[in-house]
Design a protein around this motif. Sequence first.
Motif, short mmCIF file in Angstrom:
data_model
loop_
_atom_site.label_atom_id
_atom_site.label_comp_id
_atom_site.label_asym_id
_atom_site.label_seq_id
_atom_site.Cartn_x
_atom_site.Cartn_y
_atom_site.Cartn_z
N GLN A 94 -0.86 -10.13 -11.52
CA GLN A 94 -0.57 -10.55 -10.14
C GLN A 94 -0.19 -9.34 -9.27
N VAL A 95 0.59 -8.41 -9.84
CA VAL A 95 0.93 -7.17 -9.13
C VAL A 95 -0.35 -6.41 -8.79
N GLU A 96 -1.28 -6.36 -9.75
CA GLU A 96 -2.56 -5.66 -9.53
C GLU A 96 -3.35 -6.32 -8.41
N ALA A 97 -3.44 -7.65 -8.43
CA ALA A 97 -4.21 -8.36 -7.40
C ALA A 97 -3.63 -8.13 -6.01
N THR A 98 -2.30 -8.16 -5.92
CA THR A 98 -1.64 -7.92 -4.64
C THR A 98 -1.90 -6.49 -4.17
N ALA A 99 -1.88 -5.53 -5.11
CA ALA A 99 -2.12 -4.12 -4.78
C ALA A 99 -3.55 -3.90 -4.28
N ILE A 100 -4.51 -4.55 -4.91
CA ILE A 100 -5.91 -4.39 -4.49
C ILE A 100 -6.11 -4.95 -3.08
N ALA A 101 -5.53 -6.12 -2.81
CA ALA A 101 -5.64 -6.70 -1.47
C ALA A 101 -5.01 -5.78 -0.44
N ALA A 102 -3.84 -5.21 -0.78
CA ALA A 102 -3.15 -4.30 0.13
C ALA A 102 -3.98 -3.03 0.35
N THR A 103 -4.57 -2.50 -0.73
CA THR A 103 -5.41 -1.30 -0.62
C THR A 103 -6.56 -1.53 0.33
N ASN A 104 -7.26 -2.67 0.17
CA ASN A 104 -8.40 -2.97 1.05
C ASN A 104 -7.97 -3.09 2.51
N ASP A 105 -6.83 -3.75 2.74
CA ASP A 105 -6.34 -3.90 4.11
C ASP A 105 -5.94 -2.54 4.71
N PHE A 106 -5.26 -1.73 3.88
CA PHE A 106 -4.80 -0.42 4.33
C PHE A 106 -6.00 0.48 4.66
N VAL A 107 -7.00 0.49 3.80
CA VAL A 107 -8.19 1.32 4.02
C VAL A 107 -8.92 0.88 5.29
N ASP A 108 -9.09 -0.44 5.47
CA ASP A 108 -9.77 -0.95 6.67
C ASP A 108 -9.02 -0.53 7.93
N PHE A 109 -7.69 -0.66 7.88
CA PHE A 109 -6.86 -0.28 9.02
C PHE A 109 -7.01 1.21 9.33
N MET A 110 -6.90 2.05 8.30
CA MET A 110 -6.97 3.49 8.51
C MET A 110 -8.37 3.92 8.96
N ARG A 111 -9.40 3.30 8.41
CA ARG A 111 -10.77 3.67 8.80
C ARG A 111 -10.99 3.40 10.30
N GLY A 112 -10.51 2.24 10.76
CA GLY A 112 -10.65 1.91 12.17
C GLY A 112 -9.83 2.82 13.05
N TYR A 113 -8.63 3.16 12.58
CA TYR A 113 -7.75 3.98 13.39
C TYR A 113 -8.25 5.43 13.47
#
Length: 387
Positions: free
Chosen positions: A177-196
């Motif tokens: 569950q920790v891994e799944a939450t981390a992967i979702a966070a990673t994808n969101d963080f990467v999308d945010f940073m790529r756009g910014y």
Amino acid sequence: MQSISQSPTDPAFVQDPYPFYDRARQLGPFVWWDEYDMACAVDHQSVHAVLRSRKMGRECPPELAPDIPPHLRPFYDVEAHSMLELEPPRHTRLRALVLRAFTSRTIAALAPDIRALCHQLIDDFPDQPFDLLTAYAQPVPVIIISRLLGVPEDRADDLVRWSNAMVAMYQARRTPQVEATAIAATNDFVDFMRGYIAQRRKTPTDDLISTLIAAEADGEKLTEDELITTCILLLNAGHEATVHTLGNGTKTLLENGLSEITETSIEEIIRYDPPLHMFTRWVYEDVTIGDETFKRGDQIACLLGAANRDPAAYADPNRFDVTRKGPQNTSFGGGIHFCVGAPLARLELRIALEVLFERCPNLSLAEPPQYADVYHFHGLERLMVRR
């Protein structure tokens, strides 16, 4: 090398790991920690030697690189460009570019902003008991690193959530569950940073992201993936450890009835109860340290929290002493991976604690603080105080 057993998620250990470190140190400079299946350096001299040895590094030897399961690949794709996980020549190039944007002048210029932010946060403290972590220790570093990078402050809650989820991948409590939450966070963080980053390419300002976009080392700029990972690393490392240090330090000061903040008291806070207790290294060439010989492919854990309490380095090491003299503590690491943000962390800690005790001279604990189950990090679940 003698073996020692200790669950890193045992509640008693989570609350106070230092008795374990004392036991381990009595067995020699290196011990084999069964639960980690790894050799650990436990005294100051050995940790210092391992951190600085050029026969070791952070990058896994290619022949030992594990197969990454597809569902975890987004996280490790980001890690693959992190200067924290790389060795020369890539590490040298990435660190040089970051240092060019992370100058001592840039850091020193943040002091008035940090002080003003601290006063603003304290203005909003409630009269009833409250959690100092969420009201003060978290917002100070996350807002400052956001301003430095040029990331919108109104996304601070997202940044904290993503960061907490990602760093949980390094904790002993890691689960699917920790891994799944981390992967979702990673994808969101990467999308945010790529756009910014795309936005900053079109309209550069004087922030750190714009500086990193423009910076070159030997005619070579950061790639898009390197930029994204570097920004994520700076945001994560730029607040995670400082939050814990500010919380742990305030707890220790209140427990000892102290409120005067000096350079030596800041160093003692960083030594006495650091936010990171373990930093691992891979052995690249056969090497002997003290009486122990290590082979290529071995891994060694530097127990920073143990090194900082070594009686051979610090007299009466389990006592909090704001006048202490002694060698540099190991909390910021060492060698080529010495924490690039150490000057900013020290500045934030000094100003945040100065303003806190100036404005709240009667600050006291409202309940006994409890540490969170986050080893190999070491920080509080909350810090309930009253003004």
